[in-house]
Design an enzyme around this catalytic site. Structure first.
Site, PDB file in Angstrom:
ATOM      1  N   ASN A 204       0.856  -1.190   0.000  1.00  0.00           N
ATOM      2  CA  ASN A 204       0.000   0.000   0.000  1.00  0.00           C
ATOM      3  C   ASN A 204       0.892   1.240   0.000  1.00  0.00           C
ATOM      4  O   ASN A 204       1.843   1.310   0.774  1.00  0.00           O
ATOM      5  CB  ASN A 204      -0.854  -0.048   1.279  1.00  0.00           C
ATOM      6  CG  ASN A 204      -2.050   0.862   1.239  1.00  0.00           C
ATOM      7  OD1 ASN A 204      -2.767   0.911   0.234  1.00  0.00           O
ATOM      8  ND2 ASN A 204      -2.291   1.581   2.323  1.00  0.00           N
ATOM      9  N   HIS A 240      -5.043  10.094  -1.013  1.00  0.00           N
ATOM     10  CA  HIS A 240      -5.416  11.225  -0.164  1.00  0.00           C
ATOM     11  C   HIS A 240      -5.278  12.464  -1.044  1.00  0.00           C
ATOM     12  O   HIS A 240      -4.173  12.926  -1.312  1.00  0.00           O
ATOM     13  CB  HIS A 240      -4.505  11.312   1.065  1.00  0.00           C
ATOM     14  CG  HIS A 240      -4.735  10.157   1.996  1.00  0.00           C
ATOM     15  ND1 HIS A 240      -5.903  10.013   2.714  1.00  0.00           N
ATOM     16  CD2 HIS A 240      -3.962   9.090   2.308  1.00  0.00           C
ATOM     17  CE1 HIS A 240      -5.840   8.903   3.439  1.00  0.00           C
ATOM     18  NE2 HIS A 240      -4.682   8.328   3.206  1.00  0.00           N
ATOM     19  N   ASP A 270      -9.770  10.214   0.134  1.00  0.00           N
ATOM     20  CA  ASP A 270     -10.478  11.370   0.679  1.00  0.00           C
ATOM     21  C   ASP A 270      -9.983  12.609  -0.062  1.00  0.00           C
ATOM     22  O   ASP A 270      -8.988  12.552  -0.781  1.00  0.00           O
ATOM     23  CB  ASP A 270     -10.345  11.500   2.212  1.00  0.00           C
ATOM     24  CG  ASP A 270      -8.920  11.480   2.729  1.00  0.00           C
ATOM     25  OD1 ASP A 270      -7.989  11.737   1.930  1.00  0.00           O
ATOM     26  OD2 ASP A 270      -8.723  11.221   3.930  1.00  0.00           O
TER      27      ASP A 270
END
Ligand code: XIL
Length: 348
Positions: A204, A240, A270
């Protein structure tokens, strides 16, 4: 006051106390229904898992939060509860309770769990930083075996190594890199596979969305793992984002990883805004969210996770001064333009 009157007042008082106790035990009021079809239903028709990061303590005590998690998402990622500093604050002493609570709720809601994360430079307990190379090697093995073993069968996907590349394209000089060398990455994957052969194993990364020095290095590392037969199944792009939007090369970048035979997921999406956001900002944010869903679909990604789904429970406002309003719902759990944009992008 008559005896009857006193008794009546007592009864009303007792009723109010009991009603309040029940209300609090249930975790407050029900959620207001969100308009349209649930995101998880919309995503399912395109074979996409749709998830959110969740917080065990909030799930436990906030009914509306819990209801919307169950209704809208098909996967959940414990936001902090599986991190090393959280599960093993003292060496060899494990705390699995809060993560187990999340798993229990997910089971009730028919959701899968994404496990986050085994080997990361951040949110590590102090004792890990103090170990010499030999001890660190042993501790990493112990940690992966215990944690993955404990959640075997419950966690479908593990972020085995998180954020191993630094922004300028080197290997991040984490305690693992400094003391064990780059080989720690392959070793972590091999240990995780041995501990639960049924779990999908991901690397990740943050800020590796565009084709740039960081993602080039990531590509080189991941290609190397594949070449060496290391058991890696997928790459997660955190995403992000902010109002600058996504780099034009995002889809092309994800494609080159997919071409290595790896699954692709967006794991922590987000879109942070400067506070307080204007109506235009919220519309612009919706467009970035739409782009995130579109990019994911363009590469047939397996899974898309938002890093929280309400502005009242988001790390952006908690950790980035002056920023916030980064998620799909406002802090009253009311749908923002971003929520409707995600619905549309999922075909709703
Ligand atoms: C964040 C959490 O959201 C915060 O609550 C915590 O204080 C710090 O970590 N990349 C990751 C996540 O992989 O684990 C981070 O989560 C956000 C950045």
């Amino acid at each position: 006051m008559t005896r009857h009157r006193r008794a009546a007042i007592g009864a009303v008082f007792a009723f109010v106390v009991v009603a309040c106790a029940i209300y609090l035990a249930r975790g407050g009021a029900d959620a207001e229904p969100l308009p349209g079809q649930p995101l998880r239903t919309l995503a399912k028709s395109s074979g996409l898992e749709l998830g959110t990061a969740v917080r065990a303590d909030v799930l436990k005590r906030n009914r509306a939060y819990r209801q919307l998690v169950a209704q809208q998402f098909s996967t959940v990622t414990p936001e902090n509860e599986m991190k090393w500093g959280f599960v093993e604050p003292e060496r060899g002493s494990f705390e699995f309770g809060p993560a187990e609570d999340v798993i229990e709720r997910a089971r009730e809601a028919g959701q899968k769990i994404r496990g986050h994360t085994l080997v990361w430079h951040f949110q590590l307990p102090d004792w890990v930083g103090e170990l010499g190379a030999g001890e660190l090697r042993a501790a990493m093995k112990e940690h992966i075996e215990r944690v993955v073993g404990h959640f075997k069968g419950d966690v479908g996907v593990w972020d085995v190594v998180n954020e191993p590349i630094s922004d300028r394209g080197g290997l991040r000089p984490s305690v693992f890199q400094r003391k064990l060398g780059q080989g720690y990455i392959a070793r972590a994957f091999r240990l995780a596979r041995a501990a639960d052969p049924g779990a999908k194993l991901y690397l990740n990364e943050i800020g590796a969305e565009g084709v740039n020095a960081k993602s080039d290095r990531l590509f080189e590392v991941v290609s190397g793992l594949k070449r060496d037969g290391v058991p890696i199944d997928g790459v997660g792009f955190q995403v992000h984002a902010n109002l600058e939007g996504l780099p034009d090369s995002f889809v092309a970048n994800m494609r080159r990883f997919a071409a290595l035979g790896l699954d692709i997921a967006i794991t922590e999406a987000d879109v942070g805004l400067k506070m307080p956001p204007s109506a235009e900002d919220l519309e612009a944010q919706a467009r970035v969210y739409e782009q995130i869903v579109g990019s994911c679909r363009a590469v047939s990604c397996k899974s898309l996770t938002f890093w929280g789904y309400t502005d009242g429970r988001s790390w952006i406002s908690e950790t980035q001064a002056g920023m916030g309003a980064a998620t799909l719902l406002d802090d009253q759990l009311v749908a923002k333009p971003a929520f409707f944009a995600v619905q549309r992008a999922l075909g709703g």
